[in-house]
Design a protein around this motif. Structure first.
Motif, PDB file in Angstrom:
ATOM      1  N   LEU A  14       0.825  -1.203   0.000  1.00 47.24           N
ATOM      2  CA  LEU A  14       0.000   0.000   0.000  1.00 47.24           C
ATOM      3  C   LEU A  14       0.862   1.256   0.000  1.00 47.24           C
ATOM      4  N   GLY A  15       1.967   1.225   0.763  1.00 48.53           N
ATOM      5  CA  GLY A  15       2.873   2.375   0.792  1.00 48.53           C
ATOM      6  C   GLY A  15       3.516   2.620  -0.557  1.00 48.53           C
ATOM      7  N   ARG A  16       3.958   1.533  -1.207  1.00 47.50           N
ATOM      8  CA  ARG A  16       4.558   1.682  -2.540  1.00 47.50           C
ATOM      9  C   ARG A  16       3.551   2.211  -3.551  1.00 47.50           C
ATOM     10  N   PHE A  17       2.308   1.742  -3.449  1.00 47.52           N
ATOM     11  CA  PHE A  17       1.270   2.223  -4.360  1.00 47.52           C
ATOM     12  C   PHE A  17       0.991   3.709  -4.112  1.00 47.52           C
ATOM     13  N   GLY A  18       0.930   4.091  -2.835  1.00 45.39           N
ATOM     14  CA  GLY A  18       0.686   5.492  -2.511  1.00 45.39           C
ATOM     15  C   GLY A  18       1.792   6.395  -3.017  1.00 45.39           C
ATOM     16  N   LYS A  19       3.062   5.967  -2.837  1.00 46.34           N
ATOM     17  CA  LYS A  19       4.183   6.766  -3.330  1.00 46.34           C
ATOM     18  C   LYS A  19       4.144   6.891  -4.848  1.00 46.34           C
TER      19      LYS A  19
END
Length: 300
Positions: A14-19
């Protein structure tokens, strides 16, 4: 077992997608306006009228706007003026800033604290437009390219960044050079500057972009049309509604015949001409940008 800090942990999906989403949004926010400006500058009057103004999807290719601005002479002269000012101003500013920053980074230099206080005072107190105008005109720099260079020849911010980096260079290294008989100028050229390529490149980029984009000094000090920088001409085109004298008549475009360039296309073509140099220079300095600013800001 060693405990890893939070920022050392691998980011979640989720963090990678958000970034990735945030970076994509920022990239689109930068590229879409540039794309619209470029496409509009190469569009015909029919295409611009059908789009209701700015064009996003290219249809009819029409470079007549660029033919107008480069054959009229005004833009060509303005680009030459801006190039001369940017190159000469950046060179002068780098020399003055490097010399001042190196002198202020040495604790035993002459009038070290008073001079440093004087430079830092400019962060808080600015003389204002009228005193600056009286000084520049009093020195006889009206309608002189030096009026576009000397008033902004040194930046206190860039000076502080360079000074902070120079103070981080080990004093033992400089002392060993003095023992070998090197003077301060040789130490600066042979030792300090080679170690400061990143921060010096970033400061040079700041100065170059500042000189290239400056137009207000030209409004104050330059009345001659042949000495107007390109940003001043762009300001006249966009805000004052002025366009080249040939914009209302047809121009010959090789391969396309005669065409009448629309006014909006001419304005966007001038915008493209003004931003292309910065886009060409930035990739060569970009690899130094983060390193130079961070190191120069935290050392010392």
């Amino acid at each position: 077992m060693s405990v890893r800090e939070v920022w050392e942990e691998k980011p979640s999906a989720l963090g990678r997608f958000g970034k990735g989403t945030v970076l994509a949004a920022v990239l689109l926010a930068v590229l879409v306006p540039l794309w619209v400006v470029l496409v509009t500058s190469l569009s015909s009057e029919k295409t611009i009228n059908e789009a209701g103004g700015y064009v996003f999807l290219p249809r009819e290719f029409d470079p007549s706007a660029y033919v107008v601005i480069f054959t009229g002479g005004q833009i060509t002269d303005a680009v030459v003026v801006s190039t001369v000012v940017a190159l000469a101003g950046t060179a002068l500013s780098l020399v003055v800033t490097v010399l001042a920053a190196y002198g202020l980074s040495r604790p035993g230099s002459l009038a070290h604290k008073p001079l440093l206080f004087y430079f830092l005072l400019t962060f808080l107190i600015y003389p204002g437009m009228i005193p600056s105008y009286l000084v520049v005109t009093g020195l006889g720099l009206k309608d002189n390219l030096l009026a576009l260079i000397l008033p902004t020849a040194i930046s206190a911010f860039n000076l502080v960044v360079l000074r902070a980096f120079f103070m981080g260079i080990p004093g033992e290294l400089l002392d060993s050079a003095r023992i070998d008989g090197a003077g301060e100028l040789r130490i600066l050229i042979r030792i300090v500057l080679p170690l400061s390529k990143a921060v010096t490149a970033v400061v040079g980029l700041f100065y170059a972009v500042g000189y290239w984009n400056a137009f207000f000094n030209a409004v104050l000090y330059i009345d001659r049309n042949d000495l107007q920088p390109v940003q001043r001409v762009l300001q006249q085109f966009i805000l004052a509604g002025q366009t080249p004298s040939s914009s209302g008549s047809a121009v010959y475009v090789p391969g396309l015949g005669s065409a009448i360039p629309p006014t909006l296309a001419i304005k966007m073509a001038v915008v493209v001409v003004t931003i292309v140099p910065a886009l060409l220079v930035y990739p060569f300095v970009q690899r130094h940008f983060t390193k130079g600013v961070i190191i120069g800001a935290v050392k010392g």
